[in-house]
Scaffold this active site. Structure first.
Site, PDB file in Angstrom:
ATOM      1  CE  LYS A  76     -44.597  84.842 -76.572  1.00 12.96           C
ATOM      2  NZ  LYS A  76     -45.047  86.097 -77.223  1.00 12.96           N
ATOM      3  CB  SER A 151     -44.138  88.671 -74.583  1.00 15.14           C
ATOM      4  OG  SER A 151     -44.916  88.369 -75.720  1.00 15.14           O
ATOM      5  CB  SER A 175     -44.766  90.349 -78.158  1.00 16.18           C
ATOM      6  OG  SER A 175     -45.301  91.029 -77.056  1.00 16.18           O
TER       7      SER A 175
END
Length: 489
Positions: A76, A151, A175
């Site tokens: 990520k 996210s 997220s």
């Protein structure tokens, strides 16, 4: 044989272990797909040279005992890896290159994984959808006018497009679960402390933990075992201040078995009800109802539990104030000079600017409120093996739905979309998102994914995976994702 990207992560691992596929062959296949087929803007950096070097090393290794030996993944964009871009989804860090590697990336490397690149994140990971001025919006695969969630939206959109077999993410308020449910995938947020390298212990508020996104419960369990860092069945905890409340052994084994009969409660209410206009869409209710029907058919006991009291005490007005104070406390640790804050987008700037007003006493009081709330939630949930909620209260959101020019209004919109996820982070419980339902046909003929969330007892991810595996046998969500990939071969 199915195309490489159609295979589940465990099936790929078996072929790699048997040397029927090479790690280089697998890496090249996924790298080529990333370069040609990322219609959702899921990948923000492709590191082909590093990936192929790691893949060659995996093929040459005599020791193939790593849990994800030879399997590709992507970091990520919030995870630092030495020599790789470290933009944090922000113009503020647009040209940054990491000089160190975060522990969670080190753990996946030790587990034998082959890193291919980086997945999109909103700026500093502060949003429940994935859009940044630096990288643009990450969209729901097949639906370019809808957000993919966030996210960890890049991670989810990459898996949903067949660009990765699974992907690590991080979850500080939903997220992992939000984008997983939005993209028709499985997403697991483990118990606080369960992931030694990134489990929330030692953070302000203790909200954020690493976790896994995949097409199937089995693939998510496999990656979670790798994140935990098991070596020969033993979990080292040198990177944490305490061990998890309970360690059930291999999560993959629990997911493969998928056994047991459990007591499951449907949660009524959310902790935001007193401060926000929370409305549960019919599609979210339908997802819960479909899950209840399946659970009942399996012989599980299904009941109800009411959201514990989230009102004011200890000088805190209630859940909304406590959560935002803890969130701002975490934002206060972002090392951005005040003179560079103009580079931030409105949401991140609002959060960080408001953290300036947070006093030590205010943060301590919010933490005390959260500790008391945790006790109330644990007591209410104690009779149940799992608690069921919608994963999102609304269907996947249009690209123009969030008021991105107003940080506070943007935050409020996110609460209305996902009111059931953040309290799980505050309490530190494990939770899994399962894509059990789809809406009716849309303009392109493909209904939208709608998921549910199952919340478990501390340290009992195995129960969530067992229930998820049972539902997966009945509801063919993995096949749906694979079918969507086929036209893009």
């Amino acid at each position: 044989m199915s195309a490489i990207h159609e295979l589940g992560a465990l099936d790929l691992w078996r072929l790699l272990h048997a040397r029927e596929l090479s790690a280089v062959e697998v890496a090249e296949h996924f790298l080529d797909r990333m370069e040609r087929l990322d219609d959702a803007n899921a990948i923000v950096h492709i590191g082909r040279e590093l990936a192929l070097a790691r893949a060659r090393a995996a093929d040459d290794a005599d020791d193939r005992t790593g849990i994800i030996h030879g399997l590709p993944f992507a970091d990520k964009d919030l995870t630092r890896r030495a020599g790789q871009p470290a933009t944090l989804g922000s113009r503020w860090q647009a040209d940054a290159v990491a000089d160190t590697t975060d522990p969670v990336a080190q753990v996946l490397d030790r587990a034998g994984g082959v890193v291919l690149g980086r997945t999109a994140s909103p700026e500093l990971g502060f949003a429940g959808y994935t859009r940044s001025a630096l990288h643009g919006a990450t969209t729901l695969p097949g639906h370019p006018g809808l957000h993919a969630g966030g996210s960890s939206g890049g991670a989810a959109a990459a898996v949903a497009q067949g660009l990765l077999p699974f992907a690590p993410g991080s979850d500080g308020g939903g997220s992992i679960r939000i984008p997983a449910a939005t993209c028709g995938l499985v997403g697991l947020k483990p118990t606080r402390g369960r992931i030694p390298a990134h489990g929330g212990v030692g953070q302000v508020g203790g909200l954020t933990t690493a976790g896994a996104i995949g097409r199937s419960v089995i693939d998510v369990a496999l990656l979670t075992d790798a994140l935990i860092g098991r070596v020969n069945g033993v979990t080292p905890h040198e990177l944490t201040l305490r061990s998890p409340e309970r360690d059930d052994g291999s999560l993959l084994a629990a997911a493969v078995r998928g056994e047991g009969r459990f007591r499951i409660a449907v949660l009524r209410g959310t902790p935001w009800d007193a401060t926000h206009d929370i409305r549960i869409a019919p599609e979210a209710t339908a997802a819960v109802d479909a899950t209840i029907a399946a659970l009942t058919a399996f012989g599980h006991e299904v009941g109800e539990v009411t959201m514990p009291d989230a009102s004011g005490y200890l000088g805190v007005s209630g859940y909304a104030e406590a959560f935002t104070s803890l969130w701002r406390g975490g934002a206060a640790t972002v090392p951005i000079p005040r003179v560079e804050r103009h580079l931030l987008e409105p949401l991140a700037r609002w959060i960080i600017d408001s953290s300036d007003e947070l006093t030590a006493g205010g943060l301590a009081t919010a933490q005390l409120w959260a500790t008391e709330f945790e006790r109330r939630v644990l007591a209410a949930f104690a009779p149940w093996d799992a608690v069921l909620t919608p994963a999102t209260a609304l269907t996947p959101r249009p690209l123009d739905w969030y008021p991105v020019d107003d940080g506070e209004a943007d935050f409020d919109a996110q609460v209305r979309h996902t009111p059931h996820t953040s309290f799980v982070n505050m309490v530190g419980l494990p939770a899994i998102a399962l894509p059990v339902h789809r809406t009716g046909p849309t303009a392109d003929g493909d209904g939208l994914p709608m998921g549910v969330q199952l919340i478990g007892r501390p340290g009992e991810e195995s129960t969530l995976l067992a229930i998820g595996r049972q539902l997966e046998r009945r509801i063919p969500w993995t096949e749906r994702v694979v079918r969507r990939m086929r036209p893009s071969r």
